[in-house]
Design a protein around this motif. Structure first.
Motif, PDB file in Angstrom:
ATOM      1  N   MET A   1       3.442  -5.070   1.403  1.00 22.17           N
ATOM      2  CA  MET A   1       2.325  -5.312   2.369  1.00 22.17           C
ATOM      3  C   MET A   1       2.760  -5.532   3.735  1.00 22.17           C
ATOM      4  O   MET A   1       1.795  -5.264   4.356  1.00 22.17           O
ATOM      5  CB  MET A   1       1.309  -6.418   1.496  1.00 22.17           C
ATOM      6  N   PRO A   2       3.518  -6.445   4.140  1.00 21.02           N
ATOM      7  CA  PRO A   2       3.928  -6.570   5.649  1.00 21.02           C
ATOM      8  C   PRO A   2       4.076  -5.267   6.427  1.00 21.02           C
ATOM      9  O   PRO A   2       3.829  -5.267   7.508  1.00 21.02           O
ATOM     10  CB  PRO A   2       5.020  -7.412   5.376  1.00 21.02           C
ATOM     11  N   ILE A   3       4.919  -4.329   5.563  1.00 18.29           N
ATOM     12  CA  ILE A   3       5.220  -3.207   6.133  1.00 18.29           C
ATOM     13  C   ILE A   3       4.099  -2.267   6.466  1.00 18.29           C
ATOM     14  O   ILE A   3       3.639  -1.638   7.351  1.00 18.29           O
ATOM     15  CB  ILE A   3       6.493  -2.220   5.268  1.00 18.29           C
ATOM     16  N   ALA A   4       3.017  -2.186   5.315  1.00 19.02           N
ATOM     17  CA  ALA A   4       1.718  -1.729   5.583  1.00 19.02           C
ATOM     18  C   ALA A   4       0.840  -2.248   6.559  1.00 19.02           C
ATOM     19  O   ALA A   4       0.408  -1.386   7.430  1.00 19.02           O
ATOM     20  CB  ALA A   4       0.979  -1.712   4.333  1.00 19.02           C
ATOM     21  N   GLU A   5       0.918  -3.522   6.827  1.00 22.19           N
ATOM     22  CA  GLU A   5       0.168  -4.001   8.053  1.00 22.19           C
ATOM     23  C   GLU A   5       0.677  -3.806   9.109  1.00 22.19           C
ATOM     24  O   GLU A   5       0.146  -3.629  10.124  1.00 22.19           O
ATOM     25  CB  GLU A   5       0.014  -5.683   7.546  1.00 22.19           C
ATOM     26  N   ARG A   6       2.080  -3.751   9.088  1.00 18.34           N
ATOM     27  CA  ARG A   6       2.817  -3.649  10.577  1.00 18.34           C
ATOM     28  C   ARG A   6       2.637  -2.218  11.080  1.00 18.34           C
ATOM     29  O   ARG A   6       2.703  -1.933  12.174  1.00 18.34           O
ATOM     30  CB  ARG A   6       4.098  -4.027  10.323  1.00 18.34           C
ATOM     31  N   SER A   7       2.688  -1.372  10.012  1.00 20.14           N
ATOM     32  CA  SER A   7       2.396   0.152  10.259  1.00 20.14           C
ATOM     33  C   SER A   7       1.105   0.784  10.641  1.00 20.14           C
ATOM     34  O   SER A   7       1.021   1.702  10.745  1.00 20.14           O
ATOM     35  CB  SER A   7       3.169   0.929   9.519  1.00 20.14           C
TER      36      SER A   7
END
Length: 459
Positions: free
Chosen positions: A386-392
């Motif tokens: 989830m943090p990667i999805a949010e950051r991208s």
């Protein structure tokens, strides 16, 4: 452009983002009170993290060739301030996303670019024309969106579509470009089109499947301009480079430019990926083609994997081949597909920019874990992704992860947390999937997986 493959075991997640009022859904998917719309926070793109020597080679391959393989003899770009104008009925959210993109190009890439409120056309202008997809595809059937040089309107493009006027290989100093974007699609896909096509209007015209950290990559995992892309554009518009330079002239200046603008990249020479055979690229394109049947796509993935192994690759080209083979594998090849996915994820996790690809694999594995009732594993995998999805800023990806995680929470009896997460994920779902109905369909799809797992656990 824009296809992508974010399958919850099935479909593709490549979209873009709106800003309107979303509605709440209760546990059954029924709309209730309004909820705040999806609004990404301050941009935090993953930074460029490969050695500069490696990025120099990428710059040259992106800048001096077309996707078709045709050579570009001279370096080209705009010379002077660039203005962006719009034509056609632009969605309100699209204009907000366009302004956000332009602000990033100014601050991160150092480009003198701004949007003109009036649709005046002139030199050093990028025109973004919003139109119906059917109108666009009546002339360019395979296009989701695209950019053309030396025109400012759709009618001008149609009149010149067989003319050398719009041949990018003949352009030296860019003066005009037109980006054509459909309005009858999701907000996220509109935004993705703006990022990729305006990025190409300003800079590189090629796409490379091996670039995990760039939108200039037809696998479409990266949905917005990345740190690598902004660094590349900053170098592209550095005063040391000028329109009309030869490849050798640009090559001579790039190491100093990258070292100055990206001091963290002054490392070893990095890896030299070598030539990527056209046959492998064609096989990947066949495997990704949404128009192809499963058998045809599966054959493309198998051929890509065979070619990757024949080349003794150990990089992201092998990882992509493995991932596609796993995603398209027949049901009775589940064990081999799982092994291929895990190997692919390991390669991506150890590759700069590969975090996004690895997170997509985590989502796929989370779906499989949910289907087998392994709720703790679902929570671990989604927490990592989830943090990667949010950051991208991939709203469709983020919403899907939220819905999957909510099912796992429900499986553990944490009903209030699960419901809160479903509601919190809805704005991103509307932005990514385009409507309340589409968001509900995704929610229901994942809920069916969770319900089936719970029924199995009770037997």
């Amino acid at each position: 452009m824009k296809a992508g493959f974010l399958a919850l075991g099935l479909a593709v997640l490549s979209a873009c983002a709106p800003v309107g009022q979303a509605q709440r859904l209760d546990a059954s998917g029924v709309a209730t009170a309004p909820i705040a719309a999806f609004r990404p926070g301050t941009p935090r793109p993953l930074p460029a993290s490969r050695p500069n020597a490696e990025m120099v080679r990428d710059f040259l391959e992106l800048g001096f060739a077309m996707e078709s393989g045709r050579t570009i003899e001279r370096f080209s770009r705009f010379d002077g301030p660039v203005r962006v104008v719009t034509r056609g009925p632009a969605p309100v959210q699209a204009l907000a996303d366009l302004d956000r993109l332009i602000a990033r190009l100014r601050s991160e890439a150092g480009i003198d670019i701004a949007r003109d409120a009036q649709s005046a056309e002139g030199e050093n202008t990028i025109t973004v024309e919003f139109m119906q997809r059917r109108q666009m595809q009546a002339v360019v059937p395979s296009a989701a969106c695209f950019v053309v040089p030396n025109v400012s309107t759709w009618s001008e493009f149609v009149a010149n579509r067989r003319s050398p006027t719009i041949d990018w290989t003949q352009v030296v100093t860019r003066t005009r470009a037109a980006v054509f974007v459909p309005t009858d699609t999701t907000p996220q896909e509109i935004r993705d089109c703006l990022h990729e096509e305006i990025g190409q209007a300003l800079g590189p015209l090629n796409d490379l499947f091996r670039l995990t950290d760039s939108v200039f990559n037809d696998d479409n995992f990266q949905t917005t301009l990345t740190g690598f892309d902004m660094l590349l554009l900053r170098v592209w518009y550095a005063p040391e480079l000028q329109p009309g330079m030869t490849r050798d002239q640009v090559t001579a200046r790039l190491p100093t430019l990258f070292n100055r603008l990206n001091p963290a990249g002054r490392q070893h020479a990095g890896r030299n990926a070598g030539i990527t055979p056209r046959a492998w690229q064609q096989a990947i394109e066949q495997a990704l083609a949404s128009s192809g049947g499963v058998a045809e796509r599966r054959a493309g993935a198998a051929r890509a994997l065979s070619l990757a192994r024949a080349q003794n690759w150990t990089d992201t080209r092998l990882a992509l081949s493995l991932m596609l083979s796993a995603r398209l594998a027949p049901r009775d090849d589940g064990e081999a597909a799982l092994s291929a996915l895990l190997t692919s994820a390991e390669i991506y996790r150890n590759t700069p920019g590969g975090e996004v690809h690895a997170a997509h694999i985590d989502m796929h594995l989370a779906v499989q874990a949910l289907a087998s009732g392994q709720s703790d594993m679902v929570l671990d995998l989604t927490a990592r992704a989830m943090p990667i999805a949010e950051r991208s800023e991939n709203a469709a990806f983020l919403a899907s992860l939220g819905f999957i995680r909510a099912e796992a929470l429900g499986f553990q009896g944490r009903t209030a947390e699960a419901e809160r997460l479903r509601l919190d994920s809805l704005p991103a779902a509307r932005y990514g999937f385009g409507s309340d109905d589409a968001a509900r369909a995704r929610l229901d799809e994942i809920a069916r997986i969770g319900s089936a797992a719970q029924r199995l656990a009770q037997l």
